[in-house]
Design an enzyme around this catalytic site. Structure first.
Site, PDB file in Angstrom:
ATOM      1  N   LYS A   1       2.754  37.668  72.224  1.00  0.00           N
ATOM      2  CA  LYS A   1       2.321  36.648  71.286  1.00  0.00           C
ATOM      3  C   LYS A   1       2.640  35.238  71.861  1.00  0.00           C
ATOM      4  CE  LYS A   1       2.295  35.468  66.321  1.00  0.00           C
ATOM      5  NZ  LYS A   1       2.938  35.746  64.894  1.00  0.00           N
TER       6      LYS A   1
ATOM      7  N   SER B   1      -0.427  36.443  61.286  1.00  0.00           N
ATOM      8  CA  SER B   1      -0.552  35.577  62.330  1.00  0.00           C
ATOM      9  C   SER B   1      -0.759  36.226  63.706  1.00  0.00           C
ATOM     10  CB  SER B   1       0.416  34.330  62.503  1.00  0.00           C
ATOM     11  OG  SER B   1       1.699  34.929  62.842  1.00  0.00           O
TER      12      SER B   1
ATOM     13  N   SER C   1       3.500  38.981  59.437  1.00  0.00           N
ATOM     14  CA  SER C   1       2.659  38.802  60.521  1.00  0.00           C
ATOM     15  C   SER C   1       2.380  39.845  61.585  1.00  0.00           C
ATOM     16  CB  SER C   1       3.075  37.347  61.228  1.00  0.00           C
ATOM     17  OG  SER C   1       2.569  36.179  60.567  1.00  0.00           O
TER      18      SER C   1
HETATM   19  N1  GLN Z   1       0.733  35.105  56.398  1.00  0.00           N
HETATM   20  C1  GLN Z   1       2.123  34.593  56.187  1.00  0.00           C
HETATM   21  C2  GLN Z   1       2.126  33.123  56.127  1.00  0.00           C
HETATM   22  O1  GLN Z   1       1.185  32.609  56.339  1.00  0.00           O
HETATM   23  C3  GLN Z   1       3.174  35.470  57.131  1.00  0.00           C
HETATM   24  C4  GLN Z   1       3.184  34.713  58.435  1.00  0.00           C
HETATM   25  C5  GLN Z   1       4.378  35.153  59.271  1.00  0.00           C
HETATM   26  O2  GLN Z   1       4.862  36.300  59.053  1.00  0.00           O
HETATM   27  N2  GLN Z   1       4.479  34.375  60.415  1.00  0.00           N
HETATM   28  O3  GLN Z   1       3.157  32.548  55.896  1.00  0.00           O
END
Ligand code: GLN
Length: 452
Positions: free
Chosen positions: A78, A153, A177
């Protein structure tokens, strides 16, 4: 043989026997990436570096110098994880040309094992989002249906594994994420116990929640990756160390009513969940009811805490923004929220309250896990939404509601594909006690075997 269809385990065996070379494998991945580049999974493809690394891996394999399972295996990383000499953008215009001088701890370990970094994956800017649409490089498109999102994400990481562009991928998971995009893309995604994998070099979003996430096609491959990246020997990890075999007849699986009473739980996803519970019971597992009365408060507490920490983490980013470079709206929203909930009197009223909710949630999950070995719920209440689909504002974060409370509790959880809804994959989240990664992966493997 279609190389890119192999699992890590099978690929590794063929590389060791020298029936395949790492160079052939890397070329097959690069070709696959090119053929499916419309998916937009990569921000940077590391073509030259990957070919050079493959030559080194082949030398190590020829001389018998490497014993690692990951030697010669292409892995995607990532783009919020530092790679020396390779730009690491966090999918943000503000870091478009940022080239770290050293590797993140996980990247060092991967390289030491002979794994090959094939590219840097697309993501929501600074890991804030759950659809990958908040990327300065455009949304990734779900390989199962290109009109739909990949989740986020770590959208590029999950989707590149689903699309067979890489054998496994590293993501990050602060509040879902790695698990949620894995569910949307039909692959396996693990959030380890908080602190189990060194986060050094992961560009932090909310340091009390951030974890390195691991994504692969099946639970065995994720277990292999976890074993390579974790080097301690804490607690229950030893019990099934490196093994993902388990007899479900000895297992107790916890289910909470609160998991079902989710307003936006899709009916077809719910029926996949019920089928998963039946499959576990048919295999001899016992299911028990547990109470998680504060479950529904998790998502709000998560947003208060993670935004407060983000506002602090990204002070540096705000200072170092190159002239004129802009961040997206979601990043700004989080920073404003974070500053708001910690400002003056609101600190007690909002931030401290959220921290208390977090403590309560943690104790509820820990208490539940005293009466069962694992908890199981859907990973997300829905399947991957359409790209550009506007969710109602009050539920714009509801797709993280099963994942975020687990992050607040610091527990390990894995999302395993089980069934489909609306023609798309559905993920089941298996949550374990602290340090029980192999247990949840072993249960996940059994569940996946029963996915008809
Ligand atoms: N989707 C969650 C957020 O928007 C989690 C994001 C993540 O785990 N980096 O914060």
């Amino acid at each position: 043989m279609n190389i890119t269809e192999l699992s890590v385990a099978d690929l590794s065996a063929l590389l060791k026997k020298r029936e395949l070379t790492a160079t052939e494998v890397v070329k097959a991945c690069l070709e696959r990436i090119r053929a499916t580049e419309n998916l937009n999974n990569f921000i940077t493809v590391c073509e030259d570096a990957a070919i050079a690394a493959a030559t080194e891996a082949d030398n190590a394999l020829n001389s018998g110098a490497s014993t690692s399972v990951l030697c010669g295996v292409p892995i995607a990383v990532k783009d919020n994880i530092a790679t020396a000499g390779i730009r690491t953008t966090c999918a943000s215009r503000t870091l478009e040309n940022y080239v770290p001088s050293s590797d993140a701890a996980v990247v060092k370990k991967l390289k030491a094992a002979g794994a090959i970094i094939i590219g840097k994956t697309n993501m929501d800017e600074f890991a804030m989002g759950s659809t990958n649409e908040n990327s300065a490089f455009g949304a990734a498109k779900n390989a199962k249906d290109t009109t739909r999102v990949t989740g986020g994400s770590s959208g590029g990481s999950a989707n590149c594994v689903a699309a067979r562009q890489a054998f496994c991928a590293i993501g990050s998971d602060t509040g879902g994420s790695a698990r949620q995009p894995a569910a949307y893309c039909g692959v396996v995604g693990l959030k380890p116990t908080f602190g189990a994998i060194d986060c050094d070099g992961l560009i932090g979003f909310a340091p009390s929640l951030d974890c390195v996430g691991l994504i692969a096609r099946d639970c065995d491959d994720v277990a292999t990756l976890f074993a390579s990246l974790y080097d301690g020997t804490a607690g229950e990890r030893n019990k099934y160390c490196g093994l993902t075999e388990i007899d479900l007849r000895g297992m107790t699986v916890g289910v909470a009513d609160e998991f079902m009473n989710v307003e936006y739980l899709d009916e077809q996803a719910l029926s996949a969940y019920n089928r998963a519970l039946t499959a576990l019971r048919d295999a001899g597992a016992k299911t028990v009811r547990v109470g998680l009365p504060s479950f529904a408060a998790g998502i709000a507490a998560y947003h208060v805490i993670s935004s407060a920490e983000a506002a602090n983490s990204y002070k540096q980013i705000k200072r170092t923004m190159r002239d004129g470079a802009q961040t997206g709206a979601e990043f700004k929203r989080r920073i404003i929220t974070g500053e708001y909930v910690t400002d003056g009197a609101r600190y007690e009223e909002l931030y401290v309250k959220a921290a208390r909710v977090r403590a309560v949630i943690r104790s509820e999950y820990l208490r539940a896990l005293q009466t069962c070995d694992v908890l199981i719920c859907p990973t997300a209440p829905n399947v991957a939404p359409k790209i550009g689909e506007k969710l109602p504002p009050d539920v714009s974060h509801y797709n993280d509601m099963y994942a975020a409370p687990v992050s607040l509790a610091g527990l390990p959880a894995v999302s395993v594909p089980f069934g489909t809804a609306h023609g798309m994959p559905v993920g089941m989240q298996i949550i374990g006690r602290h340090n029980a990664e192999y247990t949840i992966l072993a249960v996940g493997k059994q569940l996946a075997l029963r996915d008809k």
